[in-house]
Design a protein around this motif. Structure first.
Motif, short mmCIF file in Angstrom:
data_model
loop_
_atom_site.label_atom_id
_atom_site.label_comp_id
_atom_site.label_asym_id
_atom_site.label_seq_id
_atom_site.Cartn_x
_atom_site.Cartn_y
_atom_site.Cartn_z
N ALA A 32 0.84 -1.21 0.00
CA ALA A 32 0.00 0.00 0.00
C ALA A 32 0.86 1.24 0.00
O ALA A 32 0.55 2.24 -0.67
N GLY A 33 1.96 1.22 0.74
CA GLY A 33 2.85 2.38 0.80
C GLY A 33 3.48 2.70 -0.54
O GLY A 33 3.62 3.86 -0.91
N THR A 34 3.86 1.65 -1.29
CA THR A 34 4.44 1.86 -2.63
C THR A 34 3.41 2.48 -3.57
O THR A 34 3.70 3.43 -4.29
N LEU A 35 2.20 1.95 -3.54
CA LEU A 35 1.15 2.49 -4.41
C LEU A 35 0.77 3.91 -3.99
O LEU A 35 0.52 4.77 -4.84
N ARG A 36 0.77 4.15 -2.67
CA ARG A 36 0.45 5.49 -2.18
C ARG A 36 1.49 6.50 -2.67
O ARG A 36 1.15 7.62 -3.08
N ARG A 37 2.75 6.11 -2.65
CA ARG A 37 3.81 7.00 -3.11
C ARG A 37 3.64 7.32 -4.59
O ARG A 37 3.93 8.43 -5.04
N MET A 38 3.15 6.37 -5.37
CA MET A 38 2.92 6.61 -6.80
C MET A 38 1.85 7.68 -7.01
O MET A 38 1.93 8.48 -7.94
N VAL A 39 0.83 7.66 -6.12
CA VAL A 39 -0.22 8.68 -6.20
C VAL A 39 0.37 10.04 -5.83
O VAL A 39 0.15 11.05 -6.52
N VAL A 40 1.14 10.07 -4.75
CA VAL A 40 1.74 11.33 -4.29
C VAL A 40 2.66 11.91 -5.34
O VAL A 40 2.69 13.13 -5.58
N ASP A 41 3.44 11.05 -6.00
CA ASP A 41 4.40 11.50 -7.01
C ASP A 41 3.75 11.81 -8.36
O ASP A 41 4.42 12.31 -9.27
N GLY A 42 2.47 11.50 -8.49
CA GLY A 42 1.78 11.78 -9.75
C GLY A 42 1.94 10.71 -10.79
O GLY A 42 1.51 10.88 -11.94
N GLN A 43 2.56 9.58 -10.42
CA GLN A 43 2.68 8.49 -11.39
C GLN A 43 1.34 7.80 -11.60
O GLN A 43 1.07 7.24 -12.67
N LEU A 44 0.54 7.80 -10.56
CA LEU A 44 -0.85 7.37 -10.66
C LEU A 44 -1.71 8.61 -10.46
O LEU A 44 -1.59 9.30 -9.45
#
Length: 263
Positions: A32-44
């Motif tokens: 979840a933390g990895t996916l959350r970071r992708m949202v924060v970074d704008g990758q998702l």
């Protein structure tokens, strides 16, 4: 149309090496933390669909139950939306200040904070936001605020939408200032201030035509100062506006608690 984001573009080369299955109880939180970071970074991005379960399971080296637990963590944080039975999977939903507004309001209620506390907080953040907006604001931001005054605020001083719409104007002044932290705080306080204002207008101090006209003049003056780029004057004007409003809005109800306003 919403897109499904492939794993390769959204995860760097170093992160592409499949991980061995991790038996730690915290595996779902790590995923979840990895996916959350992708949202924060704008990758998702908002509206994107996560890759399908098989691809995510292969990439992270986890079982289906672990992956689903990770997605539930993100769902509880309102970062993804899962439609049960849908073949499209989990969809990213980037939240706004509303995600913390209700918990923040609850904390204020539990702390025994009164409305005077909230009004002082507003008087601390909004004048600075007015300064930032004057110094760094864009024409697009100015146009949005002008449109709020021209079209969003009711023309009738007796309108039951006056508290809500004036609250929207105050909130957007802060959000458009460019300072994300101030914007989030304004969003957190928005519902409390709107409810308090609505109660006041209806039960204690109905808005007269003269009050309404004075309010509109003050709003228009703020816009003039913001457009002029005069940060000092914009901050000073908005501080005076809020100080005056605080005195009027607290008169006789200085100790009313946030919990009484929120109901």
């Amino acid at each position: 149309m919403a897109r499904t984001t492939p794993l390769a573009p959204m995860i760097g080369p170093d992160a592409m090496t499949p991980r061995a299955a991790v038996r730690s109880p915290k595996t779902a939180e790590l995923v979840a933390g990895t996916l959350r970071r992708m949202v924060v970074d704008g990758q998702l991005k908002d509206g994107d669909f996560l890759p399908n379960e098989a691809e995510l399971m292969s990439h992270f080296g986890v079982s289906r139950p672990t992956l689903r637990e990770a997605v539930r963590v993100l769902e509880s944080e309102r970062l993804v939306e899962v439609r049960r039975g849908s073949r499209t999977g989990a969809r990213v939903r980037v939240p706004g200040p509303e995600i913390v507004a209700r918990p923040a309001g609850l904390l204020l209620e539990l702390s025994g904070a009164d409305i005077a506390d909230v009004m002082v907080a507003r008087a601390a953040i909004e004048p600075m936001a007015a300064r930032l907006l004057a110094e760094n604001g864009t024409e697009e931001a100015f146009a949005e605020l002008d449109q709020l005054l021209a079209e969003h605020l009711p023309k009738d001083h007796q309108s039951d939408r006056l508290a809500e719409t004036t609250g929207d104007f105050h909130r957007r002044v802060v959000e458009l200032s460019g300072n994300a932290t101030l914007g989030i705080i304004a969003g957190m306080l928005h519902e409390i201030t709107v409810r308090h204002t609505a109660f006041l207008f209806k039960e204690r101090r109905p808005v007269s035509k003269a009050d309404y006209e004075k309010l509109m003049r003050s709003y228009r003056r703020l816009m003039e100062l913001i457009r002029s780029g005069d940060g000092d004057a914009a901050e000073s004007h908005w501080r005076k506006h809020l100080d005056t409003a605080r005195g009027l809005m607290l008169q006789g109800i200085e100790t009313v608690k946030v919990r009484d306003v929120m109901g």
